[in-house]
Design a protein around this motif. Sequence first.
Motif, PDB file in Angstrom:
ATOM      1  N   THR B 164       4.761   4.340   7.679  1.00 42.45           N
ATOM      2  CA  THR B 164       3.505   3.416   7.401  1.00 42.45           C
ATOM      3  C   THR B 164       4.232   2.035   7.045  1.00 42.45           C
ATOM      4  O   THR B 164       5.148   1.930   6.618  1.00 42.45           O
ATOM      5  CB  THR B 164       2.865   3.929   6.270  1.00 42.45           C
ATOM      6  OG1 THR B 164       3.499   4.060   4.883  1.00 42.45           O
ATOM      7  CG2 THR B 164       1.986   5.216   6.159  1.00 42.45           C
ATOM      8  N   VAL B 165       3.317   1.111   7.397  1.00 45.14           N
ATOM      9  CA  VAL B 165       3.481  -0.333   7.222  1.00 45.14           C
ATOM     10  C   VAL B 165       2.778  -0.984   5.954  1.00 45.14           C
ATOM     11  O   VAL B 165       1.396  -0.906   6.458  1.00 45.14           O
ATOM     12  CB  VAL B 165       3.623  -1.084   8.664  1.00 45.14           C
ATOM     13  CG1 VAL B 165       4.139  -2.653   8.254  1.00 45.14           C
ATOM     14  CG2 VAL B 165       4.588  -0.592   9.530  1.00 45.14           C
ATOM     15  N   GLU B 166       3.288  -1.559   5.060  1.00 42.84           N
ATOM     16  CA  GLU B 166       2.505  -2.067   4.099  1.00 42.84           C
ATOM     17  C   GLU B 166       2.961  -3.583   3.964  1.00 42.84           C
ATOM     18  O   GLU B 166       3.992  -3.786   4.042  1.00 42.84           O
ATOM     19  CB  GLU B 166       2.872  -1.576   2.794  1.00 42.84           C
ATOM     20  CG  GLU B 166       1.883  -0.263   2.496  1.00 42.84           C
ATOM     21  CD  GLU B 166       2.448   0.283   1.066  1.00 42.84           C
ATOM     22  OE1 GLU B 166       2.933  -0.323   0.254  1.00 42.84           O
ATOM     23  OE2 GLU B 166       2.354   1.599   1.124  1.00 42.84           O
ATOM     24  N   ASN B 167       1.924  -4.333   3.930  1.00 43.78           N
ATOM     25  CA  ASN B 167       2.180  -5.845   3.445  1.00 43.78           C
ATOM     26  C   ASN B 167       2.494  -5.975   2.202  1.00 43.78           C
ATOM     27  O   ASN B 167       2.289  -5.261   1.154  1.00 43.78           O
ATOM     28  CB  ASN B 167       1.040  -6.742   3.663  1.00 43.78           C
ATOM     29  CG  ASN B 167       0.949  -7.126   5.267  1.00 43.78           C
ATOM     30  OD1 ASN B 167       2.023  -7.325   5.867  1.00 43.78           O
ATOM     31  ND2 ASN B 167      -0.354  -7.086   5.629  1.00 43.78           N
ATOM     32  N   PHE B 168       3.855  -6.806   1.810  1.00 44.86           N
ATOM     33  CA  PHE B 168       4.601  -6.691   0.692  1.00 44.86           C
ATOM     34  C   PHE B 168       4.283  -8.125   0.158  1.00 44.86           C
ATOM     35  O   PHE B 168       4.931  -9.040   0.819  1.00 44.86           O
ATOM     36  CB  PHE B 168       5.599  -6.259   0.946  1.00 44.86           C
ATOM     37  CG  PHE B 168       6.707  -6.374  -0.297  1.00 44.86           C
ATOM     38  CD1 PHE B 168       6.281  -5.243  -1.353  1.00 44.86           C
ATOM     39  CD2 PHE B 168       7.822  -6.861  -0.735  1.00 44.86           C
ATOM     40  CE1 PHE B 168       7.122  -5.218  -2.640  1.00 44.86           C
ATOM     41  CE2 PHE B 168       8.713  -6.867  -1.750  1.00 44.86           C
ATOM     42  CZ  PHE B 168       8.000  -5.935  -2.672  1.00 44.86           C
TER      43      PHE B 168
END
Lengths: 244, 312
Positions: B164-168
Amino acid sequence: MKILVCISNVPDTTARIAFEDNNTKFSKNGVQYIIGAYDDYALARAVELKETHGAQVTVLNVGLADSEPQIRKALAIGADDAVRVDAEPTDSYFVATQIAAYAEGKGFDLILMGRETTDYNSGVVHGMVAAMLGLPSFSPVMELTVEGSKAIISKEIEGGKQKIETAIPAVMGCQEPIAEWKIPNMRGIMAARTKPLQVIPAVGSALTGIINYELPPAKGACKMIPAEEAGTLIKLLQIEAKVL
Amino acid sequence: MSILIFTELADGKFKKSSLEAISYGSKIDGSAPVVLAVGTADETSLAEAGQYGASKVLFSSQEQENIMVYSQALLKAIETTGAKVIVSVKSALADAVMARAAGTLKAALIGNVTELPDTTNGFVVKNSIFSGKAFAKTEMKSEVKFLQIKKNVVEASPEGGNATVENFNFAADAMGSSIIETQKASGQLSLPEADIVVSGGRGMKGPEHWQPLLDLAQALGAATGCSKPVSDLDWRPHHEHVGQTGVKVAPNLYIACGISGAIQHLAGVNASKVIVVINKDPEAPFFKAADYGIVGDVFEVLPKLTEAAKAL
């Protein structure tokens, strides 16, 4: 301006690498030691800045008494005074701790060193020192000029370079072509004998311990291909070496 | 064990060496690592990390490569994930970023790691030292451990899986530094990342004679490098300089054309899997470090190699 130059005392590039005590210790036997190649660039740039801007250049080494010929050489090249933290430079964290502990509160405008030492090649001491002192850090720095309270640097990045303006104090890992290596002259060598060299004890301890060392397996013989049949090399690389 | 990988992006994707670092991280104890990616990339490219064993990608979009900001991203990611082992590749960017984070956390850092850690008794890593002339086995004693792996020692092979890709987000502080200008050669293969490198030395006789070397590099899909005298003479740009005080490469194949093989040059290439040396002097020291050698005029040999390479 006050500049701290950190130098490493490392085996000459051509030194034979061997280990002793059941491969737990580097064998210093017959090994010629030098100032780390990159540290020499940092020192040369600091001395140039001293000549153009006026600066007090302090050189620091973390090492045992056998580092002193290299420290004296740095003084002969143009540093004003020297500090030796009396300890074996066991790991990057330990060395960075010594530099940060010494530099804290002394008002250095620049803390310069090589991008990496030529023995362990870690290339991280400058970044660690900067983090410990809450300063910005840059590496590998190829050009450095100082204008008032700012420095303009050119830093190598993969496939190119970055031009950066930064507030100082700052910590920098240097590499060529930041300056030309300097060779001490007779006057410098004479003056270096009486320049102050302070020996201070180390603080803290290392976070790593060497278990043992090993040497790489010996290289096999080189397979020669006649120049007239150069094209056959490509087939060998494909079929025999399997790299194409 | 909670493992975090600091990765590098180029052209909107993970660098090959960063995929190697993710693969390495996923094999430490079998738990899926979290990946931190800072820079510019799209979500599809970032999700690719899953194929190499990552469970999640933390992505911080940054226009500029500022070390201070990148290291703050890493520190924040360590705090968020509670990671105890932080892995990156060995590169100038990762050196700077990992060093700042390790210095802040008072953690041990070992570079040029060549094997997976041995955790049977403590945490022991093997790394290359003295520019590849020896190895050390070192126990790391701090709670948080930073490892920088040498390029090309781990196979990065996609095995399926999704991340999964999360904005950080984090509070970035450039600490009074600003990037005025970035010059980057575009459309060129990256030298430290390349699988094949073709390098030239003074035996190439001048910058105007580089074409045969460039032709071979193109035919092989190789990056080009040079020796220190060549970059000192400005025949080629400094970022192509391979050697102890230049770029250290670890390709599968290194082809040296008209380079005698000074020890300082060897220090930058001895991690190469296969070394080919072309030199007209049969006594050139480089032949001793080579796997294949051709004694001959580079200007006669190179076109023959190019022709054979094109026929592959």
